[in-house]
Design a protein around this motif. Structure first.
Motif, PDB file in Angstrom:
ATOM      1  N   MET A   3       0.847  -1.190   0.000  1.00 50.46           N
ATOM      2  CA  MET A   3       0.000   0.000   0.000  1.00 50.46           C
ATOM      3  C   MET A   3       0.885   1.243   0.000  1.00 50.46           C
ATOM      4  O   MET A   3       1.841   1.334   0.757  1.00 50.46           O
ATOM      5  CB  MET A   3      -0.890   0.049   1.241  1.00 50.46           C
ATOM      6  CG  MET A   3      -1.906  -1.065   1.314  1.00 50.46           C
ATOM      7  SD  MET A   3      -3.276  -0.834   0.161  1.00 50.46           S
ATOM      8  CE  MET A   3      -4.297   0.292   1.091  1.00 50.46           C
ATOM      9  N   GLY A   4       0.554   2.180  -0.840  1.00 47.98           N
ATOM     10  CA  GLY A   4       1.250   3.448  -0.802  1.00 47.98           C
ATOM     11  C   GLY A   4       0.840   4.250   0.428  1.00 47.98           C
ATOM     12  O   GLY A   4      -0.133   3.934   1.102  1.00 47.98           O
ATOM     13  N   MET A   5       1.599   5.299   0.699  1.00 43.10           N
ATOM     14  CA  MET A   5       1.287   6.137   1.866  1.00 43.10           C
ATOM     15  C   MET A   5      -0.094   6.760   1.687  1.00 43.10           C
ATOM     16  O   MET A   5      -0.353   7.425   0.680  1.00 43.10           O
ATOM     17  CB  MET A   5       2.333   7.235   2.001  1.00 43.10           C
ATOM     18  CG  MET A   5       2.190   8.061   3.262  1.00 43.10           C
ATOM     19  SD  MET A   5       3.578   9.204   3.421  1.00 43.10           S
ATOM     20  CE  MET A   5       3.214   9.931   5.024  1.00 43.10           C
ATOM     21  N   PRO A   6      -0.986   6.526   2.640  1.00 40.67           N
ATOM     22  CA  PRO A   6      -2.346   7.053   2.488  1.00 40.67           C
ATOM     23  C   PRO A   6      -2.384   8.576   2.603  1.00 40.67           C
ATOM     24  O   PRO A   6      -1.536   9.183   3.264  1.00 40.67           O
ATOM     25  CB  PRO A   6      -3.118   6.391   3.631  1.00 40.67           C
ATOM     26  CG  PRO A   6      -2.086   5.995   4.623  1.00 40.67           C
ATOM     27  CD  PRO A   6      -0.825   5.733   3.855  1.00 40.67           C
ATOM     28  N   MET A   9      -2.129  10.565   5.926  1.00 42.26           N
ATOM     29  CA  MET A   9      -0.855  10.651   6.634  1.00 42.26           C
ATOM     30  C   MET A   9       0.063  11.720   6.073  1.00 42.26           C
ATOM     31  O   MET A   9       1.152  11.923   6.593  1.00 42.26           O
ATOM     32  CB  MET A   9      -0.140   9.305   6.584  1.00 42.26           C
ATOM     33  CG  MET A   9      -0.621   8.351   7.635  1.00 42.26           C
ATOM     34  SD  MET A   9       0.570   7.068   7.911  1.00 42.26           S
ATOM     35  CE  MET A   9      -0.254   6.202   9.244  1.00 42.26           C
ATOM     36  N   TYR A  15      -3.985  13.408  11.653  1.00 40.97           N
ATOM     37  CA  TYR A  15      -4.189  12.105  12.308  1.00 40.97           C
ATOM     38  C   TYR A  15      -3.423  12.040  13.623  1.00 40.97           C
ATOM     39  O   TYR A  15      -2.480  12.807  13.851  1.00 40.97           O
ATOM     40  CB  TYR A  15      -3.762  10.961  11.387  1.00 40.97           C
ATOM     41  CG  TYR A  15      -2.272  10.848  11.177  1.00 40.97           C
ATOM     42  CD1 TYR A  15      -1.627  11.648  10.239  1.00 40.97           C
ATOM     43  CD2 TYR A  15      -1.500   9.956  11.916  1.00 40.97           C
ATOM     44  CE1 TYR A  15      -0.259  11.554  10.042  1.00 40.97           C
ATOM     45  CE2 TYR A  15      -0.136   9.850  11.721  1.00 40.97           C
ATOM     46  CZ  TYR A  15       0.480  10.655  10.782  1.00 40.97           C
ATOM     47  OH  TYR A  15       1.834  10.565  10.593  1.00 40.97           O
ATOM     48  N   ASP A  50     -10.412   7.918   2.244  1.00 35.72           N
ATOM     49  CA  ASP A  50      -9.086   7.300   2.151  1.00 35.72           C
ATOM     50  C   ASP A  50      -8.731   6.603   3.460  1.00 35.72           C
ATOM     51  O   ASP A  50      -8.232   5.463   3.466  1.00 35.72           O
ATOM     52  CB  ASP A  50      -8.060   8.387   1.824  1.00 35.72           C
ATOM     53  CG  ASP A  50      -6.632   7.902   1.924  1.00 35.72           C
ATOM     54  OD1 ASP A  50      -6.235   7.134   1.035  1.00 35.72           O
ATOM     55  OD2 ASP A  50      -5.929   8.268   2.881  1.00 35.72           O
ATOM     56  N   GLU A  53     -10.843   3.399   3.874  1.00 40.20           N
ATOM     57  CA  GLU A  53     -10.383   2.338   2.972  1.00 40.20           C
ATOM     58  C   GLU A  53      -9.079   1.721   3.473  1.00 40.20           C
ATOM     59  O   GLU A  53      -8.891   0.504   3.395  1.00 40.20           O
ATOM     60  CB  GLU A  53     -10.191   2.897   1.562  1.00 40.20           C
ATOM     61  CG  GLU A  53     -11.492   3.208   0.849  1.00 40.20           C
ATOM     62  CD  GLU A  53     -11.278   3.819  -0.526  1.00 40.20           C
ATOM     63  OE1 GLU A  53     -12.263   3.923  -1.274  1.00 40.20           O
ATOM     64  OE2 GLU A  53     -10.131   4.208  -0.853  1.00 40.20           O
ATOM     65  N   PHE A  54      -8.207   2.566   3.994  1.00 40.88           N
ATOM     66  CA  PHE A  54      -6.931   2.054   4.483  1.00 40.88           C
ATOM     67  C   PHE A  54      -7.142   1.147   5.699  1.00 40.88           C
ATOM     68  O   PHE A  54      -6.599   0.036   5.760  1.00 40.88           O
ATOM     69  CB  PHE A  54      -6.003   3.208   4.849  1.00 40.88           C
ATOM     70  CG  PHE A  54      -4.695   2.757   5.413  1.00 40.88           C
ATOM     71  CD1 PHE A  54      -3.701   2.276   4.572  1.00 40.88           C
ATOM     72  CD2 PHE A  54      -4.457   2.802   6.769  1.00 40.88           C
ATOM     73  CE1 PHE A  54      -2.489   1.833   5.085  1.00 40.88           C
ATOM     74  CE2 PHE A  54      -3.254   2.370   7.296  1.00 40.88           C
ATOM     75  CZ  PHE A  54      -2.267   1.885   6.454  1.00 40.88           C
TER      76      PHE A  54
ATOM     77  N   TYR B  34      -0.158  -1.379  -4.527  1.00 35.82           N
ATOM     78  CA  TYR B  34       0.906  -1.841  -5.402  1.00 35.82           C
ATOM     79  C   TYR B  34       0.775  -3.359  -5.618  1.00 35.82           C
ATOM     80  O   TYR B  34       1.035  -3.868  -6.688  1.00 35.82           O
ATOM     81  CB  TYR B  34       2.272  -1.596  -4.779  1.00 35.82           C
ATOM     82  CG  TYR B  34       2.682  -0.157  -4.651  1.00 35.82           C
ATOM     83  CD1 TYR B  34       3.248   0.497  -5.730  1.00 35.82           C
ATOM     84  CD2 TYR B  34       2.539   0.525  -3.459  1.00 35.82           C
ATOM     85  CE1 TYR B  34       3.661   1.820  -5.623  1.00 35.82           C
ATOM     86  CE2 TYR B  34       2.946   1.846  -3.334  1.00 35.82           C
ATOM     87  CZ  TYR B  34       3.507   2.487  -4.417  1.00 35.82           C
ATOM     88  OH  TYR B  34       3.909   3.790  -4.305  1.00 35.82           O
ATOM     89  N   GLU B  68       8.412   7.742  -0.488  1.00 40.75           N
ATOM     90  CA  GLU B  68       7.808   7.120   0.692  1.00 40.75           C
ATOM     91  C   GLU B  68       8.868   6.685   1.700  1.00 40.75           C
ATOM     92  O   GLU B  68       8.583   6.598   2.899  1.00 40.75           O
ATOM     93  CB  GLU B  68       6.905   5.972   0.246  1.00 40.75           C
ATOM     94  CG  GLU B  68       5.681   6.512  -0.502  1.00 40.75           C
ATOM     95  CD  GLU B  68       4.698   5.453  -0.920  1.00 40.75           C
ATOM     96  OE1 GLU B  68       5.040   4.263  -0.905  1.00 40.75           O
ATOM     97  OE2 GLU B  68       3.559   5.840  -1.276  1.00 40.75           O
TER      98      GLU B  68
END
Lengths: 64, 183
Positions: A3-6, A9, A15, A50, A53-54, B34, B68
């Motif tokens: 997963m990419g950085m949400p 964040m 947050y 987002d 979903e995360f 990904y 990232e």
């Protein structure tokens, strides 16, 4: 890191990060850490979906 | 094999170690991610599904991973390992699934049972790291783990594996390696 950085964040004011212990033991004695994230009041509506979903993905049977 | 575009010698080694367990696919879309590793009662063969949309532009993918890493979302590894990061992380998921089945042949292939076992492994890793480094859990997390590793136990395991294979040693990766070898 499947997963990419949400989005939520990408701004630290959006947050909070809370460290909890899943077994009821005192933090750091012994055991390891668990973290729970939550949106703050400053989080814009655009990141709420987002965030949901995360969290849903992280609680699913799949590993990302 | 698609992964040869992204993996170096180390990745080949991981693949060989896990060759009897994996099925690797490229899909047009895996939600927004990904990649996803699937395991459990509904998956007789473990699968890693890579997202074509994320990989078709190699330079953009590399820059995304580098960003990232800088943001602390991912473990601190050298930038020249950016393209290896995601496949290695997913190999970490394969590894905990393989180890769970190997060491618990009589336990159910359920998320809850697997997570309990991984919890125990992570406990051992942190205990070992604390004993060897003198640092407490908060310091270990602050210095050595990514935000993504805080998502859940399985992600922590996979992130530690990626850091072990792609970066230099630290207290947590040394402890992780010792616990894995002692299994």
């Amino acid at each position: 890191m499947g997963m990419g950085m949400p989005e939520f964040m990408k701004n630290e004011e959006w947050y909070t990060e809370t460290k909890v212990d899943p077994f009821g033991d005192p933090i750091n004695n012994p055991g390891h850490n668990n973290y729970i994230w939550a949106l703050t009041d400053k989080a814009p509506d655009s990141v709420k979906k987002d965030f949901e979903e995360f969290v849903q993905a992280m609680n699913s049977d799949k590993d990302y | 094999m698609v992964l040869t575009n992204y993996g170096g010698a180390n990745l080949d080694e991981f693949m060989n170690d896990l060759r009897n367990y994996k099925a690797i696919k490229m899909e047009d879309d895996v939600a927004k991610s990904y990649a996803v590793t699937e395991w459990g009662v509904n998956y007789p063969v473990m699968e890693i599904n890579y997202n074509n949309k994320r990989f078709e532009r190699k330079n953009l993918h590399r820059k995304a991973i580098e960003g990232e890493i800088d943001a602390g979302w991912l473990m601190n590894v050298p930038k020249n390992q950016a393209l290896n990061y995601m496949p290695t992380h997913e190999m970490g998921h394969m590894l905990h699934n393989v180890l769970y089945e190997k060491h618990n042949p009589d336990l159910p292939k359920t998320k809850a049972s697997r997570d309990d076992w991984i919890d125990g492994l992570v406990d051992k890793v942190y205990n070992e790291a604390r004993n060897q480094s003198g640092l407490n859990n908060s310091d270990l997390d602050k210095h050595f783990i990514s935000k993504y590793a805080k998502s859940n136990r399985r992600e922590l395991f996979a992130e530690l594996y990626a850091r072990l294979k792609l970066g230099d040693k630290n207290a947590l990766t040394e402890a992780f390696e010792k616990v894995m070898r002692d299994l």
